[in-house]
Design a protein around this motif. Sequence first.
Motif, PDB file in Angstrom:
ATOM      1  N   TRP A   1       0.947  -1.523   0.015  1.00  0.00           N
ATOM      2  CA  TRP A   1      -0.250   0.402   0.739  1.00  0.00           C
ATOM      3  C   TRP A   1       0.954   1.304   0.201  1.00  0.00           C
ATOM      4  O   TRP A   1       2.521   1.634   0.957  1.00  0.00           O
TER       5      TRP A   1
ATOM      6  N   MET B   1      -0.771   3.764   5.096  1.00  0.00           N
ATOM      7  CA  MET B   1      -1.695   3.299   5.835  1.00  0.00           C
ATOM      8  C   MET B   1      -2.991   4.054   6.045  1.00  0.00           C
ATOM      9  O   MET B   1      -4.069   3.238   5.550  1.00  0.00           O
ATOM     10  N   GLU B   2      -3.317   4.386   5.193  1.00  0.00           N
ATOM     11  CA  GLU B   2      -4.823   5.306   4.973  1.00  0.00           C
ATOM     12  C   GLU B   2      -5.487   4.557   4.003  1.00  0.00           C
ATOM     13  O   GLU B   2      -6.675   3.892   4.348  1.00  0.00           O
TER      14      GLU B   2
ATOM     15  N   LEU C   1      -4.457   1.706   3.191  1.00  0.00           N
ATOM     16  CA  LEU C   1      -4.906   0.229   4.114  1.00  0.00           C
ATOM     17  C   LEU C   1      -5.890  -0.026   4.767  1.00  0.00           C
ATOM     18  O   LEU C   1      -6.630  -1.221   4.982  1.00  0.00           O
ATOM     19  N   GLN C   2      -6.386   0.635   5.964  1.00  0.00           N
ATOM     20  CA  GLN C   2      -7.459   1.273   6.719  1.00  0.00           C
ATOM     21  C   GLN C   2      -8.643   1.246   5.584  1.00  0.00           C
ATOM     22  O   GLN C   2      -9.556   0.414   7.100  1.00  0.00           O
ATOM     23  N   GLN C   3      -8.621   1.344   4.667  1.00  0.00           N
ATOM     24  CA  GLN C   3      -9.966   1.640   3.896  1.00  0.00           C
ATOM     25  C   GLN C   3     -10.717   0.490   3.452  1.00  0.00           C
ATOM     26  O   GLN C   3     -11.029  -0.482   3.454  1.00  0.00           O
TER      27      GLN C   3
ATOM     28  N   MET D   1      -9.331  -2.670   5.677  1.00  0.00           N
ATOM     29  CA  MET D   1      -9.904  -3.224   6.846  1.00  0.00           C
ATOM     30  C   MET D   1     -10.691  -2.702   7.535  1.00  0.00           C
ATOM     31  O   MET D   1     -11.691  -3.725   8.086  1.00  0.00           O
ATOM     32  N   ALA D   2     -11.608  -1.412   7.026  1.00  0.00           N
ATOM     33  CA  ALA D   2     -12.719  -0.980   7.782  1.00  0.00           C
ATOM     34  C   ALA D   2     -13.978  -1.303   5.945  1.00  0.00           C
ATOM     35  O   ALA D   2     -14.980  -1.413   7.200  1.00  0.00           O
TER      36      ALA D   2
ATOM     37  N   ARG E   1     -14.472  -7.265   7.091  1.00  0.00           N
ATOM     38  CA  ARG E   1     -15.101  -7.735   7.969  1.00  0.00           C
ATOM     39  C   ARG E   1     -15.854  -9.059   8.766  1.00  0.00           C
ATOM     40  O   ARG E   1     -16.047 -10.007   8.957  1.00  0.00           O
TER      41      ARG E   1
ATOM     42  N   ILE F   1       1.205  -5.701  10.249  1.00  0.00           N
ATOM     43  CA  ILE F   1       1.496  -4.131   9.383  1.00  0.00           C
ATOM     44  C   ILE F   1       2.719  -3.870   9.641  1.00  0.00           C
ATOM     45  O   ILE F   1       3.070  -3.184  11.325  1.00  0.00           O
TER      46      ILE F   1
END
Length: 109
Positions: free
Chosen positions: A54, A57-58, A60-62, A64-65, A70, A87
């Motif tokens: 990636w 981090m933003e 990657l967090q997309q 994960m969210a 989930r 990570i």
Amino acid sequence: MFTATFTFAAGTYDDEFHALDARIAEVARAIPGYRGEETWENPATGLISNVYYWDSMEALQQLMAHATHREAKQAQARWLKGYQVVIAEVVSTYGDGGIAHPLADINRR
């Protein structure tokens, strides 16, 4: 640059697993900042690792969210015998250019 390494012990897969896995890959590849992925298997342990690359981090967090991620996290015990996610921030890359790699073009050393 960041990596998300998903290491797991495979269990028994079914059609639902393969469909969910394909949806996760599709979601990841559609996120701006996704750079690529690799898969590795350790024959001695039977463990498999998927490494996702990636830009931030933003980004990657997309993933994960996302609801699909989930959903997979909640259902993983149906198909896996265990997993670990690491990570990491990439501080350097280098090579001779002889192999293609998702981070080959950043040339940081």
